[in-house]
Design an enzyme around this catalytic site. Sequence first.
Site, PDB file in Angstrom:
ATOM      1  N   ASP B   9       0.884  -1.160   0.000  1.00 51.02           N
ATOM      2  CA  ASP B   9       0.000   0.000   0.000  1.00 51.02           C
ATOM      3  C   ASP B   9       0.929   1.219   0.000  1.00 51.02           C
ATOM      4  O   ASP B   9       2.076   1.126   0.439  1.00 51.02           O
ATOM      5  CB  ASP B   9      -0.865  -0.030   1.262  1.00 51.02           C
ATOM      6  CG  ASP B   9      -1.704   1.228   1.388  1.00 51.02           C
ATOM      7  OD1 ASP B   9      -2.206   1.713   0.362  1.00 51.02           O
ATOM      8  OD2 ASP B   9      -1.835   1.734   2.527  1.00 51.02           O
ATOM      9  N   ASP B  11       0.162   4.949   0.893  1.00 46.51           N
ATOM     10  CA  ASP B  11       0.082   5.920   1.978  1.00 46.51           C
ATOM     11  C   ASP B  11       0.030   5.216   3.326  1.00 46.51           C
ATOM     12  O   ASP B  11      -0.876   4.421   3.573  1.00 46.51           O
ATOM     13  CB  ASP B  11      -1.157   6.803   1.765  1.00 46.51           C
ATOM     14  CG  ASP B  11      -1.023   8.119   2.501  1.00 46.51           C
ATOM     15  OD1 ASP B  11      -0.040   8.289   3.248  1.00 46.51           O
ATOM     16  OD2 ASP B  11      -1.906   8.979   2.316  1.00 46.51           O
ATOM     17  N   GLY B  46      -7.780   4.973   5.411  1.00 49.56           N
ATOM     18  CA  GLY B  46      -8.051   3.865   4.489  1.00 49.56           C
ATOM     19  C   GLY B  46      -9.406   3.945   3.800  1.00 49.56           C
ATOM     20  O   GLY B  46      -9.842   3.001   3.161  1.00 49.56           O
ATOM     21  N   ARG B  49     -12.108   8.969  -0.874  1.00 47.09           N
ATOM     22  CA  ARG B  49     -12.309  10.396  -0.717  1.00 47.09           C
ATOM     23  C   ARG B  49     -13.795  10.739  -0.482  1.00 47.09           C
ATOM     24  O   ARG B  49     -14.126  11.486   0.437  1.00 47.09           O
ATOM     25  CB  ARG B  49     -11.796  11.132  -1.961  1.00 47.09           C
ATOM     26  CG  ARG B  49     -11.630  12.624  -1.766  1.00 47.09           C
ATOM     27  CD  ARG B  49     -11.188  13.302  -3.051  1.00 47.09           C
ATOM     28  NE  ARG B  49     -10.005  12.638  -3.589  1.00 47.09           N
ATOM     29  CZ  ARG B  49      -9.683  12.623  -4.888  1.00 47.09           C
ATOM     30  NH1 ARG B  49     -10.453  13.241  -5.763  1.00 47.09           N
ATOM     31  NH2 ARG B  49      -8.605  11.995  -5.296  1.00 47.09           N
ATOM     32  N   SER B 116      -5.307   5.196  -4.145  1.00 44.41           N
ATOM     33  CA  SER B 116      -5.131   6.619  -4.440  1.00 44.41           C
ATOM     34  C   SER B 116      -4.865   6.873  -5.920  1.00 44.41           C
ATOM     35  O   SER B 116      -4.025   6.226  -6.541  1.00 44.41           O
ATOM     36  CB  SER B 116      -3.959   7.169  -3.616  1.00 44.41           C
ATOM     37  OG  SER B 116      -3.631   8.457  -4.076  1.00 44.41           O
ATOM     38  N   ASN B 118      -3.631   9.583  -6.781  1.00 45.89           N
ATOM     39  CA  ASN B 118      -2.427  10.427  -6.768  1.00 45.89           C
ATOM     40  C   ASN B 118      -1.141   9.603  -6.742  1.00 45.89           C
ATOM     41  O   ASN B 118      -0.052  10.153  -6.639  1.00 45.89           O
ATOM     42  CB  ASN B 118      -2.450  11.353  -5.543  1.00 45.89           C
ATOM     43  CG  ASN B 118      -3.564  12.373  -5.641  1.00 45.89           C
ATOM     44  OD1 ASN B 118      -3.758  13.000  -6.679  1.00 45.89           O
ATOM     45  ND2 ASN B 118      -4.335  12.521  -4.572  1.00 45.89           N
ATOM     46  N   ASP B 170      -1.445  -0.623   6.065  1.00 42.71           N
ATOM     47  CA  ASP B 170      -1.560   0.069   7.352  1.00 42.71           C
ATOM     48  C   ASP B 170      -3.023   0.280   7.755  1.00 42.71           C
ATOM     49  O   ASP B 170      -3.285   0.849   8.791  1.00 42.71           O
ATOM     50  CB  ASP B 170      -0.845   1.417   7.311  1.00 42.71           C
ATOM     51  CG  ASP B 170      -1.640   2.451   6.555  1.00 42.71           C
ATOM     52  OD1 ASP B 170      -2.192   2.112   5.481  1.00 42.71           O
ATOM     53  OD2 ASP B 170      -1.727   3.601   7.030  1.00 42.71           O
TER      54      ASP B 170
END
Lengths: 574, 220
Positions: B9, B11, B46, B49, B116, B118, B170
């Site tokens: 993962d 982030d 997690g 958005r 994400s 991004n 995480d």
Amino acid sequence: MIQVESKYAHLKTKPFFLSDKDIQWIEVTLHSMSLREKVGQLFCPIGSSDNEEELTRFIEEFKPGGIMYRPNEGAKIQETHRLLQSLSPVPLLISANLEAGGNGIATDGTYFGKQLQVAATDNEDMARKLGVVAGREGRAVGCNWAFAPVVDIDMNYQNPITNVRTFGSNPERVAKMGKAYMEGLSESGVAAAVKHFPGDGVDDRDHHLLSSVNSLSPEEWDQTFGMVYKEMIEANAKSIMIGHIKLPHYSRKLVPSIQDEEIMPATLAPELLNDLLRNQLGFNGLIITDATPMLGFTVSEKREIAVPKAIASGCDMFLFNRDIREDYEFMMKGIETGILSVERVDEAVTRILALKLSIGLHNQKIDGTIVPGQEALSVLQSDEHKKWASECADQSVTLVKDTQKLLPISPNKYKRIRLNILGDHSGGLKEGASVTDSFLEALQKEGFEVDLFDNSKVNFKELLMSVHALKEKYDLVLYVANLETASNQTTVRIDWMQPLNVNAPWFVNEIPTMFISVANPYHLQDVPMIKTYINAYSSNEFVVQSVIDKITGRSEFKGTSPVDAYCGKWDTRL
Amino acid sequence: MNKSAVIFDLDGVIVSTDEYHYQAWKHISEQEGIPFNREINEKLRGVSRMESLEIILSNSTKSYSESEKLLLAEKKNEIYRELLNHLSEKDILPGVRELILNLKGRGIKIAIGSSSKNTPFILEKIGMASSFDAIADGNGIKNSKPDPEVFLLAAQKLGVRPEECIVMEDAEAGIEAAIAGGMVAVGVGAASTYQNTHIGVEDLTKLNIEQLFEIKESSR
């Protein structure tokens, strides 16, 4: 097993010719190494210590694949090499610049002669002898890898770094002598690193100071440097050293869309290393960078990127460092960030191990012969080597012109000689010898009275000397130039003393004047007015003696210019 | 089944942009006059958005149309991306580099599996755009974690089977996604104590890689 065969099959052919057993050893060794240990193999740092504790720490920390020391006393360097091999888990490649003889690593080794001097003999066997001497003496102190021969082609007389280090400007002679040197070298089991691909000697600038340019068209390159490298590869060159030299027209031919700004020196140019050297020329040996602290490398890319990129681009080994710890971390980081793949590292390490095996280092380590015993040092400056060096000097000294019919000279006719020495400075990374004392003594021994021009202070008396006074004082003026080609200088031209060029030959129509160069063969560009001009190419004792024999008429001049000593100018011939 | 790949993962595992998310949501909340604090922020871990926005808006007295919500989410992302410009390789979390080198050295393939959108931007900023053998991110999937889609896509891009993969996560949603995909799940940081993780570590410096490869063999 079939898979293994195909992956390592190339090692069974030129230039390594490994057996199945060798390949098995490589496989086992490679698999037992951690990534950090593999990365260590990629490095060939400069050796800077002979202290056991420091070396133990150094080898422990980096486990480098090779190392090179600057010349030192043979016994001392041999001891250091022995210690290093005993400390290193995988046998080390130990290299030296054995370009001119055993003096490239042992200060008490034979300074046989610069390659250009050998070329002036036009005798292939002399190139082989240079290789034999370099190999025997290098091997005696524990070297197993020579950063030689230089197969650059001295096409541009203004180039400050190729010059006497080359076999001249004729590509066929360069190839012939390069191969002969390599053959002689290999008799002692020392591997050659042919240099500096894609070829120096076209530009008038030095890749120690910037990334220089080989501006030949692809067709011109194929016929000259390409032909030379092809021959060297066919003659089993085990490794090739890459210069920080751009070959822009070839890069564009191979990558038509390449922008000018994207054209890199060969050390960072995959198209030159993979497409040209590996695929087109069929080279299957080890590729090593030239020294990476050189500006040609450092100015081409941020070091953090350049370090891993050199290996990613196709170099198998990385020569020298600014800071080895930093370079090592840059290499690791490059693997982490994907600039350099682990597969490429494995491929490079495989070649490094293959080179080691192909010259028997693995077995030598087992028998304890990887660095020979002290008794081997007796070959340094052996009688045979000195005899050969003397023969080489005899065959090489070249009378470029004597249009005033001055030669031979004798004390009867020219008793009082004004001796002007140009250059002859030691220091820096120059490996030649000083000649002032030897010329002075040799001339005196012949019965000449010699008055040495004092270069150390301004001589006003000399500056204002009348023609009459000069002729009263001297019968002959002799210039001896020892302006050595060395890295990191922009020119090897004569710089007359200031003020008012006090030591320049203003008097050539007043008094017989002769010029002898024991280094750069192109000084006629600056002294076209001197009518008697001799090139001797090297500054060793054998050359000095030979020059004296020739100018006094005891022996005839036998050398032929391996370059255009007239520098393409008409006035220099007069 | 031998493990041949590790999917990370992004982030919270490779890099932490938690603070930037927090700052961006805080900006939006203040602008809209909605109460927001670090405690509420914890609930967003997690989560996608739009779902995050819903959680924040649940504290608002005002009701928002779908297009207003999209606009707010877009605005938040703009602020967040602006803040991401501050990211550099210094933000790579402890233990990441060593682990990546170690895995590469073992011939283990590595990938990113992140919801994400991004992801390419963040990897570029931290200098790891070329570090991974494959990247599966929010730009290539329909369903967020805990749906296993992103991890299955990563495995497919690597050319390995899901059961050959170990996932580093995480967030609980990510752990569930890994398990749903038939992969071994290593919980890092916040997810280290989550009951469904196969192994939990405080951060990647604590991960014993030898042990990792042994444990999952015997535990399955």
